[in-house]
Design a protein around this motif. Sequence first.
Motif, PDB file in Angstrom:
ATOM      1  N   SER A  74       0.830  -1.208   0.000  1.00  0.00           N
ATOM      2  CA  SER A  74       0.000   0.000   0.000  1.00  0.00           C
ATOM      3  C   SER A  74       0.867   1.261   0.000  1.00  0.00           C
ATOM      4  N   LYS A  75       0.292   2.330  -0.513  1.00  0.00           N
ATOM      5  CA  LYS A  75       1.013   3.614  -0.564  1.00  0.00           C
ATOM      6  C   LYS A  75       1.383   4.082   0.843  1.00  0.00           C
ATOM      7  N   GLN A  76       0.517   3.820   1.819  1.00  0.00           N
ATOM      8  CA  GLN A  76       0.795   4.209   3.193  1.00  0.00           C
ATOM      9  C   GLN A  76       2.053   3.511   3.723  1.00  0.00           C
ATOM     10  N   LEU A  77       2.184   2.220   3.461  1.00  0.00           N
ATOM     11  CA  LEU A  77       3.362   1.475   3.905  1.00  0.00           C
ATOM     12  C   LEU A  77       4.610   1.930   3.146  1.00  0.00           C
ATOM     13  N   ILE A  78       4.463   2.199   1.865  1.00  0.00           N
ATOM     14  CA  ILE A  78       5.585   2.702   1.054  1.00  0.00           C
ATOM     15  C   ILE A  78       6.087   4.018   1.628  1.00  0.00           C
ATOM     16  N   ASN A  79       5.182   4.937   1.919  1.00  0.00           N
ATOM     17  CA  ASN A  79       5.568   6.246   2.471  1.00  0.00           C
ATOM     18  C   ASN A  79       6.208   6.106   3.843  1.00  0.00           C
ATOM     19  N   TYR A  80       5.631   5.260   4.698  1.00  0.00           N
ATOM     20  CA  TYR A  80       6.180   5.054   6.034  1.00  0.00           C
ATOM     21  C   TYR A  80       7.599   4.494   5.950  1.00  0.00           C
ATOM     22  N   THR A  81       7.790   3.490   5.110  1.00  0.00           N
ATOM     23  CA  THR A  81       9.107   2.868   4.969  1.00  0.00           C
ATOM     24  C   THR A  81      10.121   3.856   4.421  1.00  0.00           C
ATOM     25  N   GLY A  82       9.740   4.617   3.394  1.00  0.00           N
ATOM     26  CA  GLY A  82      10.648   5.609   2.827  1.00  0.00           C
ATOM     27  C   GLY A  82      11.067   6.651   3.848  1.00  0.00           C
ATOM     28  N   THR A  83      10.117   7.142   4.624  1.00  0.00           N
ATOM     29  CA  THR A  83      10.413   8.147   5.649  1.00  0.00           C
ATOM     30  C   THR A  83      11.302   7.563   6.742  1.00  0.00           C
ATOM     31  N   THR A  84      10.977   6.370   7.189  1.00  0.00           N
ATOM     32  CA  THR A  84      11.757   5.729   8.251  1.00  0.00           C
ATOM     33  C   THR A  84      13.191   5.491   7.806  1.00  0.00           C
ATOM     34  N   PHE A  85      13.387   5.030   6.593  1.00  0.00           N
ATOM     35  CA  PHE A  85      14.726   4.745   6.123  1.00  0.00           C
ATOM     36  C   PHE A  85      15.537   6.018   5.921  1.00  0.00           C
ATOM     37  N   LYS A  86      14.899   7.093   5.501  1.00  0.00           N
ATOM     38  CA  LYS A  86      15.626   8.357   5.330  1.00  0.00           C
ATOM     39  C   LYS A  86      16.091   8.908   6.666  1.00  0.00           C
TER      40      LYS A  86
END
Length: 87
Positions: A74-86
């Motif tokens: 899901s887009k929500q999980l994609i955004n969360y993962t991207g933010t967390t990794f950054k």
Amino acid sequence: MDCVETAAFANQDPKEIERLLHMVVVSGGPTGVEYAAELHDFLVEDLKTWNPDIADKFTITLVEALPNVLPMFSKQLINYTGTTFKD
């Protein structure tokens, strides 16, 4: 671990330390993301205790050919993962 031990040698060149402690994970799918996260936890939680002099020099790069990681989720999980990794 060979890279970590070599980077900890006395009088090691700073550029060589940077090279040795730059970990690259190829694949932004579930396995690559999980591995990169576990590698980060290992470096921060364990190696920081064992080698505090080089602990702040670690970098992890996650490489993905598509525009984002975890493209099948899901887009929500994609955004969360991207933010967390950054972070």
